[in-house]
Structures are given as C-alpha cells and as structure tokens.
Design an enzyme around this catalytic site. Structure first.
Site, PDB file in Angstrom:
ATOM      1  N   PHE A 172      35.941 -30.866-132.511  1.00 13.03           N
ATOM      2  CA  PHE A 172      35.775 -31.510-131.209  1.00 13.03           C
ATOM      3  C   PHE A 172      36.066 -30.507-130.086  1.00 13.03           C
ATOM      4  CE2 PHE A 172      37.156 -34.523-127.819  1.00 13.03           C
ATOM      5  CZ  PHE A 172      35.890 -35.050-127.612  1.00 13.03           C
ATOM      6  N   TYR A 216      39.767 -29.966-116.153  1.00 13.99           N
ATOM      7  CA  TYR A 216      39.546 -29.083-117.305  1.00 13.99           C
ATOM      8  C   TYR A 216      40.320 -27.777-117.146  1.00 13.99           C
ATOM      9  CZ  TYR A 216      35.863 -32.477-117.986  1.00 13.99           C
ATOM     10  OH  TYR A 216      35.188 -33.663-118.172  1.00 13.99           O
ATOM     11  N   GLU A 268      45.202 -43.691-124.348  1.00 10.88           N
ATOM     12  CA  GLU A 268      43.745 -43.886-124.309  1.00 10.88           C
ATOM     13  C   GLU A 268      43.238 -44.403-125.648  1.00 10.88           C
ATOM     14  OE1 GLU A 268      41.426 -40.860-122.286  1.00 10.88           O
ATOM     15  OE2 GLU A 268      39.963 -40.918-123.923  1.00 10.88           O
ATOM     16  N   ARG A 328      45.234 -44.632-133.122  1.00  9.40           N
ATOM     17  CA  ARG A 328      46.254 -44.665-134.187  1.00  9.40           C
ATOM     18  C   ARG A 328      47.633 -44.563-133.541  1.00  9.40           C
ATOM     19  NH1 ARG A 328      43.812 -40.565-138.608  1.00  9.40           N
ATOM     20  NH2 ARG A 328      45.829 -40.953-139.561  1.00  9.40           N
ATOM     21  N   HIS A 331      37.340 -46.709-118.352  1.00  8.00           N
ATOM     22  CA  HIS A 331      36.544 -45.510-118.091  1.00  8.00           C
ATOM     23  C   HIS A 331      35.138 -45.995-117.726  1.00  8.00           C
ATOM     24  CE1 HIS A 331      39.077 -42.461-120.581  1.00  8.00           C
ATOM     25  NE2 HIS A 331      39.818 -43.493-120.230  1.00  8.00           N
ATOM     26  N   LYS A 363      35.992 -34.398-106.111  1.00  7.85           N
ATOM     27  CA  LYS A 363      36.348 -35.723-106.649  1.00  7.85           C
ATOM     28  C   LYS A 363      37.573 -36.281-105.912  1.00  7.85           C
ATOM     29  CE  LYS A 363      35.959 -34.257-111.207  1.00  7.85           C
ATOM     30  NZ  LYS A 363      35.757 -34.364-112.680  1.00  7.85           N
ATOM     31  N   ALA A 418      30.404 -37.090-111.116  1.00  6.43           N
ATOM     32  CA  ALA A 418      31.612 -37.922-111.037  1.00  6.43           C
ATOM     33  C   ALA A 418      32.122 -38.050-109.598  1.00  6.43           C
ATOM     34  CB  ALA A 418      32.703 -37.338-111.932  1.00  6.43           C
ATOM     35  N   TYR A 435      34.305 -45.333-122.378  1.00  5.72           N
ATOM     36  CA  TYR A 435      33.034 -46.002-122.096  1.00  5.72           C
ATOM     37  C   TYR A 435      31.909 -45.054-122.481  1.00  5.72           C
ATOM     38  CZ  TYR A 435      29.549 -48.466-119.227  1.00  5.72           C
ATOM     39  OH  TYR A 435      28.458 -49.167-118.787  1.00  5.72           O
ATOM     40  N   ALA A 485      28.154 -43.225-122.860  1.00  6.72           N
ATOM     41  CA  ALA A 485      27.112 -42.817-121.909  1.00  6.72           C
ATOM     42  C   ALA A 485      26.019 -43.878-121.829  1.00  6.72           C
ATOM     43  CB  ALA A 485      26.515 -41.489-122.366  1.00  6.72           C
ATOM     44  N   ASP A 522      28.238 -37.429-120.737  1.00  8.50           N
ATOM     45  CA  ASP A 522      27.310 -36.443-121.301  1.00  8.50           C
ATOM     46  C   ASP A 522      25.981 -37.113-121.622  1.00  8.50           C
ATOM     47  OD1 ASP A 522      28.945 -34.054-121.405  1.00  8.50           O
ATOM     48  OD2 ASP A 522      30.199 -35.234-122.768  1.00  8.50           O
ATOM     49  N   HIS A 569      49.271 -38.218-120.759  1.00 13.11           N
ATOM     50  CA  HIS A 569      48.225 -39.144-121.198  1.00 13.11           C
ATOM     51  C   HIS A 569      47.909 -38.797-122.658  1.00 13.11           C
ATOM     52  CE1 HIS A 569      44.773 -41.813-120.645  1.00 13.11           C
ATOM     53  NE2 HIS A 569      44.024 -40.919-121.262  1.00 13.11           N
TER      54      HIS A 569
HETATM   55  P1  FAD Z   1      31.878 -33.849-113.343  1.00 14.80           P
HETATM   56  O1  FAD Z   1      33.242 -33.739-112.766  1.00 14.80           O
HETATM   57  O2  FAD Z   1      30.808 -34.466-112.513  1.00 14.80           O
HETATM   58  O3  FAD Z   1      31.367 -32.421-113.784  1.00 14.80           O
HETATM   59  C1  FAD Z   1      32.005 -31.705-114.831  1.00 14.80           C
HETATM   60  C2  FAD Z   1      31.939 -30.222-114.572  1.00 14.80           C
HETATM   61  O4  FAD Z   1      30.596 -29.784-114.655  1.00 14.80           O
HETATM   62  C3  FAD Z   1      32.454 -29.897-113.214  1.00 14.80           C
HETATM   63  O5  FAD Z   1      33.782 -29.479-113.305  1.00 14.80           O
HETATM   64  C4  FAD Z   1      31.514 -28.862-112.692  1.00 14.80           C
HETATM   65  O6  FAD Z   1      32.163 -27.613-112.663  1.00 14.80           O
HETATM   66  C5  FAD Z   1      30.348 -28.862-113.633  1.00 14.80           C
HETATM   67  N1  FAD Z   1      29.162 -29.283-112.899  1.00 14.80           N
HETATM   68  C6  FAD Z   1      28.747 -30.539-112.678  1.00 14.80           C
HETATM   69  N2  FAD Z   1      27.625 -30.548-111.930  1.00 14.80           N
HETATM   70  C7  FAD Z   1      27.349 -29.268-111.693  1.00 14.80           C
HETATM   71  C8  FAD Z   1      26.325 -28.604-110.995  1.00 14.80           C
HETATM   72  N3  FAD Z   1      25.350 -29.278-110.371  1.00 14.80           N
HETATM   73  N4  FAD Z   1      26.335 -27.250-110.967  1.00 14.80           N
HETATM   74  C9  FAD Z   1      27.330 -26.546-111.587  1.00 14.80           C
HETATM   75  N5  FAD Z   1      28.334 -27.127-112.263  1.00 14.80           N
HETATM   76  C10 FAD Z   1      28.337 -28.451-112.321  1.00 14.80           C
HETATM   77  N6  FAD Z   1      33.015 -39.135-121.695  1.00 14.80           N
HETATM   78  C11 FAD Z   1      32.458 -40.359-121.962  1.00 14.80           C
HETATM   79  O7  FAD Z   1      31.264 -40.440-122.260  1.00 14.80           O
HETATM   80  N7  FAD Z   1      33.208 -41.507-121.911  1.00 14.80           N
HETATM   81  C12 FAD Z   1      34.523 -41.494-121.588  1.00 14.80           C
HETATM   82  O8  FAD Z   1      35.159 -42.558-121.542  1.00 14.80           O
HETATM   83  C13 FAD Z   1      35.135 -40.225-121.300  1.00 14.80           C
HETATM   84  N8  FAD Z   1      36.431 -40.143-120.948  1.00 14.80           N
HETATM   85  C14 FAD Z   1      36.981 -38.920-120.616  1.00 14.80           C
HETATM   86  C15 FAD Z   1      38.307 -38.865-120.191  1.00 14.80           C
HETATM   87  C16 FAD Z   1      38.888 -37.641-119.864  1.00 14.80           C
HETATM   88  C17 FAD Z   1      40.326 -37.624-119.390  1.00 14.80           C
HETATM   89  C18 FAD Z   1      38.136 -36.439-119.963  1.00 14.80           C
HETATM   90  C19 FAD Z   1      38.755 -35.111-119.645  1.00 14.80           C
HETATM   91  C20 FAD Z   1      36.812 -36.483-120.372  1.00 14.80           C
HETATM   92  C21 FAD Z   1      36.206 -37.716-120.693  1.00 14.80           C
HETATM   93  N9  FAD Z   1      34.869 -37.809-121.074  1.00 14.80           N
HETATM   94  C22 FAD Z   1      34.312 -39.038-121.364  1.00 14.80           C
HETATM   95  C23 FAD Z   1      34.041 -36.603-121.175  1.00 14.80           C
HETATM   96  C24 FAD Z   1      33.227 -36.334-119.892  1.00 14.80           C
HETATM   97  O9  FAD Z   1      32.316 -37.375-119.675  1.00 14.80           O
HETATM   98  C25 FAD Z   1      32.484 -35.015-120.084  1.00 14.80           C
HETATM   99  O10 FAD Z   1      33.394 -33.952-120.100  1.00 14.80           O
HETATM  100  C26 FAD Z   1      31.349 -34.737-119.099  1.00 14.80           C
HETATM  101  O11 FAD Z   1      30.603 -33.631-119.589  1.00 14.80           O
HETATM  102  C27 FAD Z   1      31.796 -34.378-117.694  1.00 14.80           C
HETATM  103  O12 FAD Z   1      32.253 -35.472-117.010  1.00 14.80           O
HETATM  104  P2  FAD Z   1      33.072 -35.260-115.625  1.00 14.80           P
HETATM  105  O13 FAD Z   1      33.392 -36.591-115.119  1.00 14.80           O
HETATM  106  O14 FAD Z   1      34.155 -34.302-115.818  1.00 14.80           O
HETATM  107  O15 FAD Z   1      31.899 -34.616-114.753  1.00 14.80           O
END
Ligand code: FAD
Length: 306
Positions: free
Chosen positions: A224, A153, A22, A280, A82, A173, A133, A54, A56, A114, A274
């Site tokens: 982090f 997670y 990544e 780096r 992403h 998902k 998602a 990518y 937000a 986020d 992954h």
């Molecule tokens: P989702 O799967 O939609 O939700 C995350 C969690 O929040 C869920 O597991 C769920 O339990 C909880 N949740 C969501 N909605 C609700 C609800 N209504 N009520 C209760 N609980 C809820 N961020 C970026 O900005 N850019 C990136 O490129 C990026 N790449 C990533 C790659 C990986 C492999 C990982 C692990 C994270 C990455 N992130 C990235 C971070 C990610 O965007 C954040 O962790 C974000 O907060 C959640 O995204 P998600 O797709 O897991 O969300």
C-alpha cells in the site's frame, strides 16, 4: 536506527492525548461483524471522532452511510464522513453531503480521491465537478457550519512535483476553510517533524494530525505504501523479516513499533493521533492503553477513589 522503545511511565499522558479512529465500510457480512466488534471496543475510549472512508465516484455511498449510522448509534462518538469529489458533479457531491448532514453528521474529511482507473493514473476533474479537495472544502463550507479535515502528505503526494507544491495545495485547502489536516501514514518521525516545520513556515497554523498505521500485515502495508508514496525504511523491513508465518510475533513487533513511534512523537510535542484501524481493534486498543487512554468504567472510578 530507531531508538529503543521508551514508555511514558507513571507520569502518563492521557489527559493531554486525543485520538481519532478511521474505519472503512465493510464489504461482506463477516467484515460487518468484525467492524461492529471494533466499534464496540474502541468507541468507549472516548475518541475525538471516528471517521468512515468514502469510495471514489460515490461507490461506497450506502455502505459509508450505514457505517456512519452504526457509529452514531453509539450515542457518544462524533462521526466524521470522508467525502471525495472525483468522478462526480458538484450537485452529486453536495447531495451526498446533505444526505449525511441529515443523519446528524457535522464533520467531514474533504478529499479529491483517486480516479476509478486506479491510484497513480492521471486525474481529470469532472467537467461539472469540484476541481480538487481545496474546491471541495469551499463547497462544504457553503453548506453549513461544519468541521472540515483534509489530507496532508509528509512525503508529498505522488502526483505533486515537489514538497513545496504539495504544501501550497495544503495551504489552499486551509485558506478555503479546513480546520485540520490528517497525514498519510509515515514511519520516520524525523520526516514528519521536518514537514511540520515547513508547513508552519508556510503560514499554515491548523493542527496537523499524524496518521498512524498499525502494521497488521507488513506485506500489505508495504504494498500500500508503494502506491501512496509513503516510504518504508529498511530498519522496519528488518524487524518484520521472516515473520510472515508467525502471526503472534508479527503482532507483538507491530505493537512495539507503533508504540515506539507514538511515544517518540509525544516526546516531540504531538498530542493528537489518527489511527488507521483497518477495522481491527487489538493493536489500536493496546496502543491507547499504553498512552494511558482507557474506557471509563465504574471499576475505574472505584480504583481512583481508593
Ligand atoms: P488534493 O489535495 O486535491 O491533491 C493532492 C495532491 O495532488 C496535492 O497535494 C497536490 O500537490 C497534487 N495536485 C493536485 N492537483 C494538482 C494539479 N492540478 N497540479 C499539480 N499537482 C496537483 N481516498 C478515498 O478514495 N476515500 C477516502 O475516504 C480517503 N481518505 C483519506 C484520508 C486521509 C487522511 C488521506 C491522507 C488520504 C485519503 N484518501 C482517501 C486518499 C486520497 O483520496 C488520495 O491521496 C488522492 O490521490 C488525493 O486526495 P487529496 O484530497 O489529498 O487531493
């Protein structure tokens, strides 16, 4: 206490191992140079894919696009984009996806993202946007025949009330068409194995690929980790204690820690990894070598033929 490092030895593991890398889009010309070098060093290792993060609300749309183009220019590595849906309408997100698809992208990591106000602040879906998602996965599926990864997670997402709710969201998902999940980084393999058991018990059968973070800076990783809900065990902090001003020893310890984690997961049946490269190459390159993954060169061919 973690077991001492155990290498794979001559039996090796490279034929069964699959790695992906990544990258994030660079912010400065110097960072772009470093990323260029990293791509050049790591793509000959034949990763399953290379992904590009990518921002937000589309904040990195152009830099992400440019970085994807750089990966595509290698001609050999599947590039994965992403894509986040936070702070954007469905039309805007779909338009970005189509734009990336026009470049030749067929793989996405579908993410909620986020809010611009920061990790941990309340998430509100855009009124005309994808709700989360899971909805984004369904939206991408409607756009074409794509390979879609999602986030998972092992220690639950900080916003999830508990692990069961988190696994429920992962199931949504996958039910909407995700092909695999890539995990947030973690340091305790037992945590990952327990998570895997619960995920399988929930009827989720797609690959769950552990996300491995090589520790270039323990201080940065700890900060982090605190924001994204990953725990940092005491034994790990002890290993890096006092090494802030000793970059050489820090790098050696980091390499040993990552190798130990990966080897232990291999022993427990994991074959896909992954790597969060942080743009780096060195630590990831070294770990791949230890896994028996190396670039195919003519010299190698001669060596094997001898
Ligand atoms: P989702 O799967 O939609 O939700 C995350 C969690 O929040 C869920 O597991 C769920 O339990 C909880 N949740 C969501 N909605 C609700 C609800 N209504 N009520 C209760 N609980 C809820 N961020 C970026 O900005 N850019 C990136 O490129 C990026 N790449 C990533 C790659 C990986 C492999 C990982 C692990 C994270 C990455 N992130 C990235 C971070 C990610 O965007 C954040 O962790 C974000 O907060 C959640 O995204 P998600 O797709 O897991 O969300």
């Amino acid at each position: 206490m973690r077991p001492a490092i155990k290498t794979l030895g001559s039996e090796g593991a490279s034929s069964a191992m699959r790695v992906s890398f990544e990258f994030f889009p660079p912010k400065t010309a110097q960072m772009a140079d470093t990323l260029g070098d990293t791509i050049e060093r790591l793509t000959p290792l034949g990763p399953e894919f290379v992904s590009v993060t990518y921002g937000a609300g589309g904040s990195t749309r152009e830099p992400t696009r440019e970085t994807l183009e750089k990966v595509l220019a290698t001609g050999s590595t599947p590039a994965t984009a992403h894509l986040t849906c936070v702070d954007a309408t469905r039309d805007e997100v779909d338009e970005v996806a189509r734009d990336f698809m026009a470049l030749g992208i067929r793989r996405f990591v579908a993410l909620r993202g986020d809010p611009a106000s920061g990790v941990g602040t309340a998430y509100r879906p855009h009124p005309d946007g994808y709700e989360n998602a899971a909805a984004l996965v369904a939206g991408l599926r409607a756009l074409g025949d794509l390979d879609i990864s999602v986030a998972a997670y092992p220690e639950k997402h900080p916003e999830s009330p508990d692990l069961a709710a988190d696994i429920d969201m992962l199931k949504r998902k996958v039910d909407n068409g995700a092909d695999r999940a890539i995990t947030q980084f973690f340091f305790e393999n037992d945590t990952f194995m327990r998570y895997l058991e619960r995920v399988r018990a929930a009827g989720i059968d797609v690959p769950i690929v552990p996300g491995i973070v090589p520790i270039h800076s323990f201080k940065a990783v700890r900060n982090f980790a605190a924001r994204c809900g990953a725990s940092v065990p005491d034994w790990l902090a002890e290993r890096f204690d006092g090494l802030e001003d000793d970059p050489n020893t820090h790098a050696l310890v980091a390499s040993a820690v990552a190798a130990e984690q990966v080897f232990n997961l291999v022993e427990r049946g994991t074959h896909d990894f992954h790597f969060y490269t942080m743009n780096r190459p060195d630590l990831v390159f070294a770990i791949c070598r230890l896994l028996g993954i190396r670039e195919d060169t003519e010299d190698d061919d001669r060596l094997h033929a001898a």
